[in-house]
Motif scaffolding. Structure first.
Motif, PDB file in Angstrom:
ATOM      1  N   THR A  29       0.861  -1.178   0.000  1.00 51.44           N
ATOM      2  CA  THR A  29       0.000   0.000   0.000  1.00 51.44           C
ATOM      3  C   THR A  29       0.903   1.236   0.000  1.00 51.44           C
ATOM      4  OG1 THR A  29      -0.038   0.174   2.402  1.00 51.44           O
ATOM      5  CG2 THR A  29      -1.730  -1.235   1.374  1.00 51.44           C
ATOM      6  N   PRO A  30       0.366   2.394  -0.319  1.00 49.27           N
ATOM      7  CA  PRO A  30       1.186   3.611  -0.237  1.00 49.27           C
ATOM      8  C   PRO A  30       1.791   3.808   1.162  1.00 49.27           C
ATOM      9  CG  PRO A  30      -0.782   4.063  -1.512  1.00 49.27           C
ATOM     10  CD  PRO A  30      -0.949   2.676  -0.931  1.00 49.27           C
ATOM     11  N   LYS A  31       1.028   3.492   2.192  1.00 47.81           N
ATOM     12  CA  LYS A  31       1.548   3.623   3.552  1.00 47.81           C
ATOM     13  C   LYS A  31       2.704   2.651   3.787  1.00 47.81           C
ATOM     14  CE  LYS A  31       0.248   3.396   8.417  1.00 47.81           C
ATOM     15  NZ  LYS A  31      -0.811   3.150   9.391  1.00 47.81           N
ATOM     16  N   GLN A  32       2.546   1.398   3.336  1.00 49.53           N
ATOM     17  CA  GLN A  32       3.625   0.415   3.478  1.00 49.53           C
ATOM     18  C   GLN A  32       4.859   0.841   2.697  1.00 49.53           C
ATOM     19  OE1 GLN A  32       1.453  -3.028   2.096  1.00 49.53           O
ATOM     20  NE2 GLN A  32       1.178  -3.812   4.182  1.00 49.53           N
ATOM     21  N   THR A  33       4.649   1.383   1.510  1.00 50.98           N
ATOM     22  CA  THR A  33       5.768   1.858   0.694  1.00 50.98           C
ATOM     23  C   THR A  33       6.537   2.945   1.436  1.00 50.98           C
ATOM     24  OG1 THR A  33       4.633   1.315  -1.364  1.00 50.98           O
ATOM     25  CG2 THR A  33       6.396   2.942  -1.504  1.00 50.98           C
ATOM     26  N   ALA A  34       5.833   3.882   2.018  1.00 55.52           N
ATOM     27  CA  ALA A  34       6.487   4.967   2.763  1.00 55.52           C
ATOM     28  C   ALA A  34       7.267   4.409   3.957  1.00 55.52           C
ATOM     29  CB  ALA A  34       5.447   5.978   3.234  1.00 55.52           C
ATOM     30  N   ASP A  76      13.288  -5.236   7.808  1.00 56.06           N
ATOM     31  CA  ASP A  76      12.740  -6.589   7.645  1.00 56.06           C
ATOM     32  C   ASP A  76      11.269  -6.627   8.046  1.00 56.06           C
ATOM     33  OD1 ASP A  76      15.219  -7.483   6.811  1.00 56.06           O
ATOM     34  OD2 ASP A  76      15.689  -8.537   8.686  1.00 56.06           O
ATOM     35  N   GLN A  77      10.937  -5.992   9.154  1.00 53.95           N
ATOM     36  CA  GLN A  77       9.548  -5.984   9.620  1.00 53.95           C
ATOM     37  C   GLN A  77       8.638  -5.268   8.616  1.00 53.95           C
ATOM     38  OE1 GLN A  77      10.197  -4.151  13.446  1.00 53.95           O
ATOM     39  NE2 GLN A  77      10.401  -6.123  14.491  1.00 53.95           N
ATOM     40  N   ALA A  78       9.118  -4.184   8.043  1.00 50.94           N
ATOM     41  CA  ALA A  78       8.316  -3.440   7.067  1.00 50.94           C
ATOM     42  C   ALA A  78       8.079  -4.277   5.810  1.00 50.94           C
ATOM     43  CB  ALA A  78       9.007  -2.121   6.713  1.00 50.94           C
ATOM     44  N   VAL A  79       9.103  -4.959   5.345  1.00 52.69           N
ATOM     45  CA  VAL A  79       8.956  -5.805   4.152  1.00 52.69           C
ATOM     46  C   VAL A  79       8.084  -7.013   4.470  1.00 52.69           C
ATOM     47  CG1 VAL A  79      10.206  -7.232   2.478  1.00 52.69           C
ATOM     48  CG2 VAL A  79      11.100  -4.982   3.116  1.00 52.69           C
ATOM     49  N   ASP A  80       8.280  -7.604   5.652  1.00 59.10           N
ATOM     50  CA  ASP A  80       7.424  -8.725   6.067  1.00 59.10           C
ATOM     51  C   ASP A  80       5.956  -8.322   6.020  1.00 59.10           C
ATOM     52  OD1 ASP A  80       9.609 -10.379   6.504  1.00 59.10           O
ATOM     53  OD2 ASP A  80       9.554 -10.188   8.694  1.00 59.10           O
ATOM     54  N   THR A  81       5.641  -7.141   6.490  1.00 62.56           N
ATOM     55  CA  THR A  81       4.264  -6.659   6.491  1.00 62.56           C
ATOM     56  C   THR A  81       3.725  -6.550   5.065  1.00 62.56           C
ATOM     57  OG1 THR A  81       4.581  -5.491   8.572  1.00 62.56           O
ATOM     58  CG2 THR A  81       2.748  -4.757   7.182  1.00 62.56           C
ATOM     59  N   ALA A  82       4.534  -6.054   4.152  1.00 61.75           N
ATOM     60  CA  ALA A  82       4.102  -5.932   2.764  1.00 61.75           C
ATOM     61  C   ALA A  82       3.839  -7.295   2.136  1.00 61.75           C
ATOM     62  CB  ALA A  82       5.143  -5.157   1.953  1.00 61.75           C
ATOM     63  N   TYR A  83       4.597  -8.304   2.546  1.00 56.32           N
ATOM     64  CA  TYR A  83       4.405  -9.669   2.057  1.00 56.32           C
ATOM     65  C   TYR A  83       3.315 -10.429   2.824  1.00 56.32           C
ATOM     66  CZ  TYR A  83       8.365 -10.281  -1.173  1.00 56.32           C
ATOM     67  OH  TYR A  83       9.222 -10.228  -2.242  1.00 56.32           O
ATOM     68  N   CYS A  84       2.780  -9.835   3.878  1.00 55.96           N
ATOM     69  CA  CYS A  84       1.840 -10.516   4.776  1.00 55.96           C
ATOM     70  C   CYS A  84       2.498 -11.731   5.422  1.00 55.96           C
ATOM     71  CB  CYS A  84       0.560 -10.930   4.050  1.00 55.96           C
ATOM     72  SG  CYS A  84      -0.359  -9.526   3.396  1.00 55.96           S
ATOM     73  N   TYR A  85       3.803 -11.650   5.638  1.00 60.23           N
ATOM     74  CA  TYR A  85       4.561 -12.731   6.279  1.00 60.23           C
ATOM     75  C   TYR A  85       4.467 -12.568   7.787  1.00 60.23           C
ATOM     76  CZ  TYR A  85       8.544 -15.516   7.842  1.00 60.23           C
ATOM     77  OH  TYR A  85       9.350 -16.419   8.484  1.00 60.23           O
ATOM     78  N   GLN A  86       4.094 -13.647   8.453  1.00 59.68           N
ATOM     79  CA  GLN A  86       3.942 -13.589   9.905  1.00 59.68           C
ATOM     80  C   GLN A  86       4.761 -14.664  10.608  1.00 59.68           C
ATOM     81  OE1 GLN A  86      -0.300 -13.742  10.521  1.00 59.68           O
ATOM     82  NE2 GLN A  86      -0.563 -11.625   9.885  1.00 59.68           N
ATOM     83  N   GLU A  93      12.694 -20.316   7.344  1.00 61.20           N
ATOM     84  CA  GLU A  93      11.243 -20.142   7.314  1.00 61.20           C
ATOM     85  C   GLU A  93      10.841 -19.094   6.276  1.00 61.20           C
ATOM     86  OE1 GLU A  93       7.544 -19.214  10.330  1.00 61.20           O
ATOM     87  OE2 GLU A  93       9.386 -20.066  11.153  1.00 61.20           O
ATOM     88  N   ARG A  94      11.625 -18.017   6.182  1.00 62.51           N
ATOM     89  CA  ARG A  94      11.329 -16.998   5.164  1.00 62.51           C
ATOM     90  C   ARG A  94      11.495 -17.571   3.755  1.00 62.51           C
ATOM     91  NH1 ARG A  94      13.635 -12.516   8.497  1.00 62.51           N
ATOM     92  NH2 ARG A  94      11.897 -11.131   8.859  1.00 62.51           N
ATOM     93  N   VAL A  95      12.537 -18.349   3.542  1.00 63.22           N
ATOM     94  CA  VAL A  95      12.775 -18.938   2.220  1.00 63.22           C
ATOM     95  C   VAL A  95      11.630 -19.885   1.858  1.00 63.22           C
ATOM     96  CG1 VAL A  95      14.280 -20.493   0.904  1.00 63.22           C
ATOM     97  CG2 VAL A  95      15.277 -18.633   2.251  1.00 63.22           C
ATOM     98  N   THR A  96      11.187 -20.689   2.804  1.00 63.70           N
ATOM     99  CA  THR A  96      10.055 -21.590   2.563  1.00 63.70           C
ATOM    100  C   THR A  96       8.818 -20.787   2.178  1.00 63.70           C
ATOM    101  OG1 THR A  96      10.933 -23.258   4.075  1.00 63.70           O
ATOM    102  CG2 THR A  96       8.559 -23.339   3.617  1.00 63.70           C
ATOM    103  N   PHE A  97       8.558 -19.705   2.901  1.00 69.47           N
ATOM    104  CA  PHE A  97       7.415 -18.836   2.601  1.00 69.47           C
ATOM    105  C   PHE A  97       7.529 -18.289   1.172  1.00 69.47           C
ATOM    106  CE2 PHE A  97       5.849 -14.459   2.328  1.00 69.47           C
ATOM    107  CZ  PHE A  97       4.518 -14.633   2.652  1.00 69.47           C
ATOM    108  N   LEU A  98       8.714 -17.803   0.804  1.00 70.97           N
ATOM    109  CA  LEU A  98       8.901 -17.221  -0.534  1.00 70.97           C
ATOM    110  C   LEU A  98       8.756 -18.266  -1.635  1.00 70.97           C
ATOM    111  CD1 LEU A  98      11.815 -14.753   0.206  1.00 70.97           C
ATOM    112  CD2 LEU A  98       9.469 -14.158  -0.397  1.00 70.97           C
ATOM    113  N   PHE A  99       9.281 -19.468  -1.405  1.00 70.88           N
ATOM    114  CA  PHE A  99       9.121 -20.526  -2.409  1.00 70.88           C
ATOM    115  C   PHE A  99       7.650 -20.900  -2.585  1.00 70.88           C
ATOM    116  CE2 PHE A  99      13.730 -21.676  -2.075  1.00 70.88           C
ATOM    117  CZ  PHE A  99      14.005 -21.558  -3.429  1.00 70.88           C
ATOM    118  N   LYS A 100       6.890 -20.977  -1.508  1.00 69.85           N
ATOM    119  CA  LYS A 100       5.463 -21.270  -1.606  1.00 69.85           C
ATOM    120  C   LYS A 100       4.735 -20.155  -2.359  1.00 69.85           C
ATOM    121  CE  LYS A 100       5.011 -24.234   2.435  1.00 69.85           C
ATOM    122  NZ  LYS A 100       4.530 -24.352   3.814  1.00 69.85           N
TER     123      LYS A 100
END
Length: 106
Positions: A29-34, A76-86, A93-100
Motif C-alpha cells: 500500500t502507499p503507507k507500506q511503501t512509505a 525486515d519488519q516493514a517488508v514482512d508486512t508488505a508480504y503478509c509474512y507472519q 522459514e522466510r525462504v520456505t514462505f517465498l518458495f510457496k
C-alpha cells in the motif's frame, strides 16, 4: 540469497536477475511503501555513520554496529508486512514462505 544464488570459488555470485527477481514482489500500500522507504533510508543512514568501514566490516555478525542491526530489523519488519509474512525471523522459514509464494503464482 544463500539458497538460490551461484558461487564463484568461496564467494557468492548474485545479481538482480539470478537472485532478487526470482520471487514475486508484494504490492505494498502507499503507507507500506512509505514505511519501507523510511526504513531503507535508516539503513543507509546507519551505514553512513561509519564512513571508514567496509561492508564486510559493517556486516560481520560479531561486530555489526547495533544501530545498523536495529535498522535492518525495522526494514525486515516493514517488508514482512508488505508480504503478509507472519513467520519467524529464521532465514529457512522466510525462504520456505517465498518458495510457496512463488509456486502459487506460476
Amino acid at each position: 540469497m544463500r539458497t538460490i544464488c551461484g558461487r564463484l570459488g568461496g564467494s557468492y555470485s548474485y545479481s538482480a536477475k539470478i537472485v532478487y527477481n526470482n520471487f514475486p514482489w508484494p504490492t505494498p500500500t502507499p503507507k507500506q511503501t512509505a514505511i519501507i522507504e523510511t526504513a531503507a533510508q535508516a539503513v543507509l543512514n546507519a551505514r553512513a555513520q561509519f564512513p571508514n568501514a567496509s561492508l564486510a566490516d559493517l556486516y560481520d555478525p560479531r561486530t555489526m554496529p547495533l544501530i545498523l542491526t536495529k535498522a535492518h530489523i525495522k526494514l525486515d519488519q516493514a517488508v514482512d508486512t508488505a508480504y503478509c509474512y507472519q513467520g519467524s525471523n529464521e532465514d529457512s522459514e522466510r525462504v520456505t514462505f517465498l518458495f510457496k509464494l512463488y509456486q502459487s503464482q506460476c
